[in-house]
Enzyme design. Sequence first.
Site, PDB file in Angstrom:
ATOM      1  N   ASP A 126     -10.077  -5.184  -4.038  1.00 61.11           N
ATOM      2  CA  ASP A 126      -9.503  -4.144  -3.176  1.00 61.11           C
ATOM      3  C   ASP A 126     -10.393  -2.899  -3.226  1.00 61.11           C
ATOM      4  O   ASP A 126     -10.539  -2.277  -4.275  1.00 61.11           O
ATOM      5  CB  ASP A 126      -8.085  -3.806  -3.647  1.00 61.11           C
ATOM      6  CG  ASP A 126      -7.299  -2.986  -2.632  1.00 61.11           C
ATOM      7  OD1 ASP A 126      -7.922  -2.238  -1.858  1.00 61.11           O
ATOM      8  OD2 ASP A 126      -6.058  -3.089  -2.623  1.00 61.11           O
ATOM      9  N   SER A 185       0.832  -1.196   0.000  1.00 59.74           N
ATOM     10  CA  SER A 185       0.000   0.000   0.000  1.00 59.74           C
ATOM     11  C   SER A 185       0.873   1.256   0.000  1.00 59.74           C
ATOM     12  O   SER A 185       1.670   1.455  -0.919  1.00 59.74           O
ATOM     13  CB  SER A 185      -0.951  -0.051   1.201  1.00 59.74           C
ATOM     14  OG  SER A 185      -1.988   0.888   1.088  1.00 59.74           O
ATOM     15  N   HIS A 238      -7.853  -5.651   0.239  1.00 58.49           N
ATOM     16  CA  HIS A 238      -6.600  -4.931   0.514  1.00 58.49           C
ATOM     17  C   HIS A 238      -5.835  -5.695   1.584  1.00 58.49           C
ATOM     18  O   HIS A 238      -5.855  -5.353   2.763  1.00 58.49           O
ATOM     19  CB  HIS A 238      -6.924  -3.506   0.972  1.00 58.49           C
ATOM     20  CG  HIS A 238      -5.766  -2.559   0.897  1.00 58.49           C
ATOM     21  ND1 HIS A 238      -5.131  -2.245  -0.278  1.00 58.49           N
ATOM     22  CD2 HIS A 238      -5.139  -1.847   1.872  1.00 58.49           C
ATOM     23  CE1 HIS A 238      -4.160  -1.375  -0.042  1.00 58.49           C
ATOM     24  NE2 HIS A 238      -4.150  -1.122   1.256  1.00 58.49           N
TER      25      HIS A 238
END
Length: 223
Positions: free
Chosen positions: A170, A116, A201
């Site tokens: 996600d 991320s 995610h």
Amino acid sequence: MLSTPLPIVEIDPPVAPVAVVIWLHGLGADGHDFEPIVPELRLPGELPIRFVFPHAPEMPVTAFGGQRARAWFDFDPGGGFDMAGLGRSTRQVHDLIQDEIDSGTPAERILLAGFSQGGVLALHTALYYPKRLAGILALSTFLADEESLGTKKAEVNAQIPILMCHGKQDMVLPVALGESAFATLKNAGYEVVWREYPMGHEVCLEQIQEISRWLQRVLGLQS
């Protein structure tokens, strides 16, 4: 201005490492977040790797209503990108790389990984780093400055191996962001592999197994 050293979590192999992975966590997490993955990678004993998991500094995060959290840069879903914050964190990762070089690991045996926000930082750091690095593992992430690759990328890392993984479901960073980054990297001539998984995610077992195979291929000892 000198950057503030980042506190780190370290996992050392039982013998001298032949490579180092610096793994950068996501927004609101810390260096312990990906620590449990190391044994799950089931890396062979003949490939001893040192893992370094830094803690991002704490800062007010716009997306969290100004509450403080560990972050590599500020995140505002409705605003511009915090390139200044990304630049500060990049300099701190440069210092971590230099620490490993000073400890005896050459730059070409150091790999950057990130999830991320950490993936944004890993890509941004390695693509512009002035010494050849081993590779980039970019998980559920995107490119911060796609337009700069053509003019500012480090030619010494023009052939750096890159593995990008993303979840099809996600909802935090939609898979389209990862696909766009992948396409940009491919068009710029990078050796990039794309993998997507039926997940959000996060990471999954199949992905961890793919990461292990890729690490062994990229960091495997050369004859």
